[in-house]
Design an enzyme around this catalytic site. Sequence first.
Site, PDB file in Angstrom:
ATOM      1  N   ASP A  99      -4.479  -2.086   8.184  1.00  0.00           N
ATOM      2  CA  ASP A  99      -3.629  -3.106   7.572  1.00  0.00           C
ATOM      3  C   ASP A  99      -2.238  -3.037   8.193  1.00  0.00           C
ATOM      4  O   ASP A  99      -2.099  -2.688   9.368  1.00  0.00           O
ATOM      5  CB  ASP A  99      -3.594  -2.905   6.053  1.00  0.00           C
ATOM      6  CG  ASP A  99      -3.530  -4.219   5.299  1.00  0.00           C
ATOM      7  OD1 ASP A  99      -2.480  -4.879   5.355  1.00  0.00           O
ATOM      8  OD2 ASP A  99      -4.546  -4.591   4.675  1.00  0.00           O
ATOM      9  N   HIS A 148       1.838  -5.674   2.562  1.00  0.00           N
ATOM     10  CA  HIS A 148       0.415  -5.937   2.308  1.00  0.00           C
ATOM     11  C   HIS A 148      -0.420  -4.663   2.324  1.00  0.00           C
ATOM     12  O   HIS A 148      -1.256  -4.430   1.438  1.00  0.00           O
ATOM     13  CB  HIS A 148      -0.087  -6.927   3.360  1.00  0.00           C
ATOM     14  CG  HIS A 148      -1.483  -7.417   3.146  1.00  0.00           C
ATOM     15  ND1 HIS A 148      -2.593  -6.776   3.657  1.00  0.00           N
ATOM     16  CD2 HIS A 148      -1.953  -8.513   2.491  1.00  0.00           C
ATOM     17  CE1 HIS A 148      -3.681  -7.447   3.337  1.00  0.00           C
ATOM     18  NE2 HIS A 148      -3.321  -8.516   2.621  1.00  0.00           N
ATOM     19  N   ASN A 160      -3.710   8.325 -10.415  1.00  0.00           N
ATOM     20  CA  ASN A 160      -3.792   8.208 -11.870  1.00  0.00           C
ATOM     21  C   ASN A 160      -2.910   9.311 -12.449  1.00  0.00           C
ATOM     22  O   ASN A 160      -3.368  10.380 -12.803  1.00  0.00           O
ATOM     23  CB  ASN A 160      -5.243   8.366 -12.324  1.00  0.00           C
ATOM     24  CG  ASN A 160      -5.407   8.139 -13.811  1.00  0.00           C
ATOM     25  OD1 ASN A 160      -4.469   7.804 -14.508  1.00  0.00           O
ATOM     26  ND2 ASN A 160      -6.621   8.335 -14.303  1.00  0.00           N
ATOM     27  N   SER A 338      -7.866 -10.458  -0.022  1.00  0.00           N
ATOM     28  CA  SER A 338      -7.281  -9.183   0.423  1.00  0.00           C
ATOM     29  C   SER A 338      -7.201  -8.183  -0.716  1.00  0.00           C
ATOM     30  O   SER A 338      -7.246  -6.971  -0.496  1.00  0.00           O
ATOM     31  CB  SER A 338      -5.863  -9.416   0.969  1.00  0.00           C
ATOM     32  OG  SER A 338      -5.887  -9.902   2.284  1.00  0.00           O
TER      33      SER A 338
END
Length: 793
Positions: A99, A148, A160, A338
């Site tokens: 990416d 992005h 998390n 995406s």
Amino acid sequence: MAKIKFNFYLVGFLKFLGLLILSVFLQSCGGGGGGGGGAAGGGTSYTVPNCSDSGNSTIRDDEYYGMSNGNSYALGRICAGAAYARGATGSGIDVAVIDTGIALYGSGNNYHLDFGANNQALPSSKVVTPTGSDYVNSDNIPNDDEGHGTHVAGIIAADNDNQADSPIVTDGMHGVAYEARLYIFKAGDSSGNFSNANIASSMQAAISNGVDIINNSYGGSDEIGIDCDSAATCESNVIGNAIYTQMESAGSNNIINVWAAGNDGKSNPSVLAGAHLYDTDFQNVTVAVVAVGTDGKIASYSNRCGMVSSYCIAAPGSSIYAPWYFSNGYHVSKSGTSMAAPMVSGALALVKHEFSSLSNSQVVSRLFTTALDTDEYSQDSIYGHGLLNLNAATAAVGSLQTINGSNLLDDPDTSYIDLVNNTFISSAAFSNAINRALDGKVMEVYDSFDRANFEVKVSDFFSSGSYVSHNTIENHTSRLMQKNKQKKVNHNNLFGNFTFEVDQNLIQSTLFESAGDFLILGYNQSTNSFENAVDPLSGFFDDNTFGNKYLVNPYFYTGSGQDYFMSFNGNDTYEFDTFTNANTSDLGLTFNFNPLSSTHEDKKYAGDLQIVLGANYEQNKFLNSTSTGVFSTGDMSNTNFTGLKYKKNITDSLTFVGSGFAGYTYIDKANDSYITDSTPLLTSSFTLGLAKSNFIKKNQSLGFFINQPQRVEKGNINLRVPTSSDRDRTVTYSDLTVDLEPEERQINYDFVFNKSITDMSNLSANFTHVQNSDHSSNSENQNFISIFYKKIF
């Protein structure tokens, strides 16, 4: 082809403001906007179904709902909570993100808190930036200068961590596979353009680093089946040899490629996302992903699965909150395929983590097979296999089965047995010990669909025969009822005496005694001379399942309803006893020696002392413990035992009785059984008792008995159970040595009183104290008091 460039598939709020306005306009016309769905089905109305999510509030906390800004249209819609509840986190799974990079400091250290500590050096357990991973700037620091890539990476694996690190979402968010590791490759520049060379180099590096999954949230505005219609034309006309070669290489290395389908609202995915339709070299490890809106329907911007429906799946892609690159605690909402693609990449990481036995093609197949495909999602041309469903993907698809001991899941000689056909019902002689030994032990079983490995407790297959379970108030009361099997019929002839006990014209038991008592045959009636002689003394109790049959041979496992006995007597000095049942699962043999005997009033009695030497053979069981499937035992386990039975008439009205038995059991091994070995099992039991007739008054009797039911004193079995399996479909077994000696000793104390008031009335009372029930220190002592009065009118 070197000059062709691809863009990422993002519907944002700044660069694509015009597209957003257009989508709002379309929504007002009934087409749906970037954050919602569009009408599907040519006017047919469909209901949007929901999968069944689970997981407690610790799992489904604020961060769980953070990806959808406190709502349930992201992780909640794909039922990720159910996967987390089963332990799936993505741990140990490596996901490459090709990416625009990830938010980093100029030093190359981590920037955003969702990927580790601020300014944390890389590589870390969360993020790896391989050497040369920035193919735009030709350096080692794939910093995201567009945003992005950071957003996509966060959807896959943001921590998390329960940190309130976002000014938009109070408690932040976490990725789908929040314990997966990210490999970052920068192929897109600050304008969101991806060159062929950068994509090919990034994919080659991802393959070289041995990642499991590659996420590709970029592509062109082309359309599979329109701009190319074969592997050759897709390679030559659209994709280019450099990228296509790496796509084939990923397939040959069994690496999963996940592709965003495209944001042009077309009937088919882009060429990059759909090229696997024509090429079996990477077809089974490639996934095209379309996006659904916050309402669960296909997003208006999303391409459809179309002709790639067999290799396509839907996932949430609208209004997805995830990390952004210009603030280290910031999250923004973005929409596009995406965003849907990394949802699927994270889901694949969860499934791969959960099932170590699955190859990557099987992981993809499981995700497709378990997708939610009813109602709205039944439209294959739009949603392909349907909506991503992590509850179903991490649950059994077929039936769970045990393996037959083979080390190879796919070997033609490997066989499997459904779980319900694998049982072990243990004797109360060692049930406490086996429950204690197996506590916390786990083993693997396998899904008949794809042999996905599931972990279960070994103890789930074991249930316990229990002395305690028989000790109920009803049984305690009923044992005092006078023995009355309806009428008893005697018949004498030249050969001997026949006795029948009949209940409603059905024969309950029979006894044949030949002339001179040389041969005795019994049906549901023992033929042992000692037991039958003592029976009047122990006959305080009616036949029922409370407690133990105190004075009978504990190694003859009677009670089948069709028990057969035979005895040969020799001058009251010795006898041979045999026992079996209707299905011949038991065969017992004893030699009984009676060294002491006495006479009273010229009536000959059986020997006061009986020495017993014997053996019992059990088919597919031992110590009356039955088992099936992978816990089966062989055709002939045997117990060699010895015992003493003693009866002494201390006075005319006071009798002492006692018995003690001990035996060694040798377990016969069965083919393909998890019970692979054992030591001889030493068992024991004993009974002591006093019976007083004419107690205080005539026709009153008092008895006191102390009894230890059968107990294993020494011995163990070895279980060899499957405990792990790998991507090569190889199973590893572990040995569990199970000590069968219980931790305590059960002792039963019985006081029994019986009074014959008249020929037509009777009064009985019984107090029973059971100490250490089932030979367990954890069981409560039991006390029973019963009084029974019977009068015949």
